[in-house]
Scaffold this motif. Sequence first.
Motif, PDB file in Angstrom:
ATOM      1  N   HIS A 704       0.854  -1.184   0.000  1.00 17.24           N
ATOM      2  CA  HIS A 704       0.000   0.000   0.000  1.00 17.24           C
ATOM      3  C   HIS A 704       0.892   1.236   0.000  1.00 17.24           C
ATOM      4  CE1 HIS A 704      -3.691  -2.269   0.514  1.00 17.24           C
ATOM      5  NE2 HIS A 704      -3.095  -2.981   1.465  1.00 17.24           N
ATOM      6  N   LEU A 705       1.119   1.772  -1.167  1.00 22.64           N
ATOM      7  CA  LEU A 705       2.015   2.915  -1.332  1.00 22.64           C
ATOM      8  C   LEU A 705       1.283   4.219  -1.010  1.00 22.64           C
ATOM      9  CD1 LEU A 705       3.558   1.850  -4.765  1.00 22.64           C
ATOM     10  CD2 LEU A 705       4.410   1.333  -2.461  1.00 22.64           C
ATOM     11  N   PRO A 706       2.026   5.266  -0.665  1.00 24.14           N
ATOM     12  CA  PRO A 706       1.391   6.584  -0.465  1.00 24.14           C
ATOM     13  C   PRO A 706       0.632   6.986  -1.722  1.00 24.14           C
ATOM     14  CG  PRO A 706       3.651   6.606   0.315  1.00 24.14           C
ATOM     15  CD  PRO A 706       3.473   5.303  -0.386  1.00 24.14           C
ATOM     16  N   PRO A 707      -0.625   7.390  -1.610  1.00 22.84           N
ATOM     17  CA  PRO A 707      -1.440   7.645  -2.804  1.00 22.84           C
ATOM     18  C   PRO A 707      -0.984   8.893  -3.553  1.00 22.84           C
ATOM     19  CG  PRO A 707      -2.626   8.305  -0.827  1.00 22.84           C
ATOM     20  CD  PRO A 707      -1.370   7.622  -0.357  1.00 22.84           C
ATOM     21  N   GLY A 708      -1.173   8.829  -4.851  1.00 22.44           N
ATOM     22  CA  GLY A 708      -0.908   9.979  -5.710  1.00 22.44           C
ATOM     23  C   GLY A 708      -2.079  10.174  -6.659  1.00 22.44           C
ATOM     24  N   LEU A 709      -2.333  11.422  -7.049  1.00 21.36           N
ATOM     25  CA  LEU A 709      -3.480  11.728  -7.901  1.00 21.36           C
ATOM     26  C   LEU A 709      -3.259  11.160  -9.306  1.00 21.36           C
ATOM     27  CD1 LEU A 709      -6.117  13.330  -7.498  1.00 21.36           C
ATOM     28  CD2 LEU A 709      -4.952  15.308  -8.503  1.00 21.36           C
ATOM     29  N   LEU A 710      -4.362  10.821  -9.984  1.00 19.19           N
ATOM     30  CA  LEU A 710      -4.283  10.352 -11.373  1.00 19.19           C
ATOM     31  C   LEU A 710      -3.571  11.383 -12.236  1.00 19.19           C
ATOM     32  CD1 LEU A 710      -7.917   8.974 -11.817  1.00 19.19           C
ATOM     33  CD2 LEU A 710      -5.836   7.600 -11.755  1.00 19.19           C
ATOM     34  N   LEU A 711      -2.864  10.926 -13.251  1.00 22.68           N
ATOM     35  CA  LEU A 711      -2.155  11.818 -14.159  1.00 22.68           C
ATOM     36  C   LEU A 711      -3.152  12.582 -15.022  1.00 22.68           C
ATOM     37  CD1 LEU A 711       0.648   9.375 -15.409  1.00 22.68           C
ATOM     38  CD2 LEU A 711       0.762  10.993 -13.507  1.00 22.68           C
ATOM     39  N   GLY A 712      -2.855  13.865 -15.251  1.00 18.90           N
ATOM     40  CA  GLY A 712      -3.674  14.663 -16.153  1.00 18.90           C
ATOM     41  C   GLY A 712      -4.713  15.511 -15.462  1.00 18.90           C
ATOM     42  N   ILE A 713      -4.676  15.600 -14.110  1.00 19.62           N
ATOM     43  CA  ILE A 713      -5.686  16.384 -13.397  1.00 19.62           C
ATOM     44  C   ILE A 713      -5.113  17.701 -12.877  1.00 19.62           C
ATOM     45  CG2 ILE A 713      -7.244  16.413 -11.410  1.00 19.62           C
ATOM     46  CD1 ILE A 713      -7.555  13.403 -11.689  1.00 19.62           C
ATOM     47  N   ASP A 714      -4.066  17.616 -12.042  1.00 17.39           N
ATOM     48  CA  ASP A 714      -3.480  18.802 -11.391  1.00 17.39           C
ATOM     49  C   ASP A 714      -1.989  18.837 -11.713  1.00 17.39           C
ATOM     50  OD1 ASP A 714      -2.614  20.840  -9.808  1.00 17.39           O
ATOM     51  OD2 ASP A 714      -3.218  19.937  -7.898  1.00 17.39           O
ATOM     52  N   PRO A 715      -1.510  19.866 -12.430  1.00 17.51           N
ATOM     53  CA  PRO A 715      -0.089  19.889 -12.809  1.00 17.51           C
ATOM     54  C   PRO A 715       0.859  20.028 -11.630  1.00 17.51           C
ATOM     55  CG  PRO A 715      -1.137  21.979 -13.353  1.00 17.51           C
ATOM     56  CD  PRO A 715      -2.234  21.044 -12.937  1.00 17.51           C
ATOM     57  N   GLY A 716       0.388  20.455 -10.469  1.00 20.75           N
ATOM     58  CA  GLY A 716       1.271  20.645  -9.320  1.00 20.75           C
ATOM     59  C   GLY A 716       1.317  19.469  -8.370  1.00 20.75           C
ATOM     60  N   THR A 717       0.768  18.336  -8.733  1.00 17.19           N
ATOM     61  CA  THR A 717       0.707  17.193  -7.829  1.00 17.19           C
ATOM     62  C   THR A 717       2.100  16.604  -7.590  1.00 17.19           C
ATOM     63  OG1 THR A 717      -1.509  16.663  -8.610  1.00 17.19           O
ATOM     64  CG2 THR A 717      -0.311  14.915  -7.478  1.00 17.19           C
ATOM     65  N   ASP A 718       2.362  16.227  -6.306  1.00 13.59           N
ATOM     66  CA  ASP A 718       3.597  15.513  -5.954  1.00 13.59           C
ATOM     67  C   ASP A 718       3.300  14.024  -5.834  1.00 13.59           C
ATOM     68  OD1 ASP A 718       5.161  17.818  -5.819  1.00 13.59           O
ATOM     69  OD2 ASP A 718       4.507  18.217  -3.749  1.00 13.59           O
ATOM     70  N   TYR A 719       4.322  13.238  -6.124  1.00 12.58           N
ATOM     71  CA  TYR A 719       4.176  11.782  -6.084  1.00 12.58           C
ATOM     72  C   TYR A 719       5.287  11.198  -5.215  1.00 12.58           C
ATOM     73  CZ  TYR A 719       0.952  12.575  -9.903  1.00 12.58           C
ATOM     74  OH  TYR A 719      -0.085  13.022 -10.669  1.00 12.58           O
ATOM     75  N   PRO A 720       5.014  10.935  -3.928  1.00 14.55           N
ATOM     76  CA  PRO A 720       6.057  10.415  -3.034  1.00 14.55           C
ATOM     77  C   PRO A 720       6.456   8.997  -3.439  1.00 14.55           C
ATOM     78  CG  PRO A 720       3.917  10.384  -1.954  1.00 14.55           C
ATOM     79  CD  PRO A 720       3.727  11.132  -3.238  1.00 14.55           C
ATOM     80  N   ALA A 721       7.725   8.679  -3.205  1.00 15.24           N
ATOM     81  CA  ALA A 721       8.254   7.354  -3.542  1.00 15.24           C
ATOM     82  C   ALA A 721       8.473   6.544  -2.274  1.00 15.24           C
ATOM     83  CB  ALA A 721       9.554   7.486  -4.324  1.00 15.24           C
ATOM     84  N   THR A 722       8.425   5.233  -2.437  1.00 16.00           N
ATOM     85  CA  THR A 722       8.631   4.295  -1.328  1.00 16.00           C
ATOM     86  C   THR A 722       9.724   3.315  -1.711  1.00 16.00           C
ATOM     87  OG1 THR A 722       6.306   4.448  -0.663  1.00 16.00           O
ATOM     88  CG2 THR A 722       7.555   2.527   0.106  1.00 16.00           C
ATOM     89  N   GLU A 723      10.646   3.070  -0.762  1.00 18.70           N
ATOM     90  CA  GLU A 723      11.714   2.090  -1.004  1.00 18.70           C
ATOM     91  C   GLU A 723      11.328   0.756  -0.387  1.00 18.70           C
ATOM     92  OE1 GLU A 723      16.210   1.246   0.593  1.00 18.70           O
ATOM     93  OE2 GLU A 723      15.776   3.286  -0.166  1.00 18.70           O
TER      94      GLU A 723
END
Length: 799
Positions: A704-723
């Motif tokens: 269960h990774l940190p959620p990120g918004l679908l691509l193409g909605i908000d240009p300023g969205t951040d996408y956290p990464a998990t190791e």
Amino acid sequence: MVLAGADLLDRVQAAAQRAGELSPAWEAPVGCHCAAVAEVPGLAERLVRHAVLADRQAGIGWARIGAAFGISAEAARRRFGRVRHVAEEGQGAREDASPVAGSGMEPLDALLCTAVREAGASTGLVYLLPPGGQVLRLAVMTGMPPKIAELWERLRLPASGPVADAVRERRLVWLASQAELARRYPRAALVWPYPVALAAAPVTSGTTVWGGLVLLWPGPRRPHLSAHERTVIGSTCDRVGAFLRHAAADGHPTAPEEPHVAAPPRTWTAGPVQAQAAVDFADRLPEGCCALDVAGRITFINATAADLVGGSVPDLLGAPLWEALPWLDDPVFDDRYRTAVLGRRPTSFTALRPPDRWLSFQLCPDASGVSVRVSPTDSTAPIDRPGRGADIATPTRSGRLYDLMHLAGALTEAVSVQDVVELTADLVLPAFGAQGFVLSVAEGDRLRVVGHRGYPPEVINRLDIPPLRDDSAPTVRAVTTGAPLFFASPHEMNQLAPYIPRLTKRAAWAFLPLLASGRPVGCCVVSYDRPHDFTPDERAVLTSLAGLIAQALDRARLYDAEHQLAHGLQSGLLPAALPTVPGLEVAARYLPTARGMDIGGDFYDLIRCDATTVAAAIGDVQGHSVNAAALMGQVRTAVHATAGAHPGEVLARTNRLLTDLDPGLFTSCLYAHIDLAHHVAHLATAGHPPPLLRHPDGHTEVLHLPPGLLLGIDPGTDYPATEIPLPPGAVLALYTDGLVESPDVDLDDATTHLADQLTQARGQPMDALADALIHHDPHTDPHSDDIALLLLHPQSVVG
């Protein structure tokens, strides 16, 4: 050869004497009686009846009998459907719908009747599937006359339907009500609008599929079959499969020419005194009454009823009611009769006996047949009867209009050109008593055959692709003029194209131009083995039929063109092969949807960054269309352009690109950066289903990774990464939602079930594991959405 009258008389008398003692050895030449009688005009009708009776008792079909007289099967059935043995005059109708003794069908009849009785059903049907065939053919029925079953005599195995699904997928299909039938199979419900419950099951033995068993119950029933009903269905299918296997092994496979009715055994039979008392009782009634057997034939009618309907008792006995009284053969009667037989409930209607007498009919059904009460009624026609004068449809037109409605409903679900061909041929040939069907489409300056029925390939090859300037070809003339052409005999055809009768061995043709929005789409040809007079009503219905086919064919051609374009586009955008990476075993699968355009935006990719690192991506573009496939290519290109960067940065850049393009479609995506030297992976997600990680010890974890918004909605969205650790022996599974989503299953439950399957499949090679996971759950419909799957399996340390 024309036989002398005395010779014919001797032959027909011999036929009459042997009618009750036929043997299988005599079956081959038996058709000669009808042929001989047809050659000698002027003989008494009674001699003809002897010959027809002999052939019918030998199992000869109406088509062959009609051919001997130069008429259609339907005309033969109407003319001779009431033939009976001379010794049975005045004693009621003969059960000629049952199989001839020694035909090999008796065990199948007994098994079906037993299943209906033990399951408490009202109707049973057995369909057979020829070896390697794609069409289920009705072989035996009980509790349902052929008139009702004729539209379901042939079922295409690839088509969606309760019987086809049960046989194709080798599972039991249970529909507890007509409402459930409409929900799951809307096309079948359109032509089966009766309150019945249905169970369909495959008939198999070992790996061989022989056909299907269908049982019907009147009215809605419980949501689930009882254990007893399931046992009856299962044991019957096993016994029928064993019987068919043994018959085939003995060199006598069961393949009847036409379906027949299996009459259930009677619990008791009236003696002569009881029978006479019943006749006396009926004759004393002030109203008319008659009895129909399970095949719809009149087995008893009192004098009052015969007088009301305008016939005599001897002439009416033994005939199907709709053949004895042609003015009853209309949609109102069809609907009431089907409702009574299938729903096992009384129905009533009124009908006009020409020229001006209205009669009321009450139908009271049970397992043995239908009792009918007939009485005169006033001249005020209720709502269920046809209008007066010119508005009253003739029997032929009424039946044809029903067939037309049936075809219209079927063609609404035709998607491809081949669907149109199969559906039209399946319905048109039996509805019009035709033997040949050819469908061609206009391509450039030529006509090309896209489907046919009843012709060998060598004939079609010689008829195919006539240029549209060849006015001597009837198909071309019909298309270029926009007017249908009807040829009732080879003589008429010889005036235009004398080569066609010699080449096709047909004797009558209807060439129907297919026009859509005024444009020529193609041509439909319906042909007959014998000369055929096309009545004005039949010509009108065939012309209307051509309009339906043209519209469906035009839509199907557009679909085929778009599908070919989209399929080519997607094939070019998906990776043809994944790169080989030392120390990493990879397997990928893509399964397109079977709905809509049969194309979508699911994708996967594997990108080699350097000697010890790779990037993996999987995503799902919203929708199933050419636009979705094109956007998928843009997303793959964007990911490729930034591969090797931090996973969050790759998704952020791709997201900004999509928002700038503003395609109106959203995309989910999961990106993984894998370091094979240090056995770790960094993952980021944009609204994508969680990946699965099977650890080297075998247990599987849902990440269960940190959620990120679908691509193409908000240009300023951040996408956290998990190791995550990714040691040798582990398996990382990336997939799209089509693998786990189903209308009837919770998404978390489905994901957990997929993880369990990954755990249980430990030790399998990646290719075998991918195949197992793609079909992991019978509750998941793999055709309701695209499916993409990517498996990554580190194997050893890379130096």
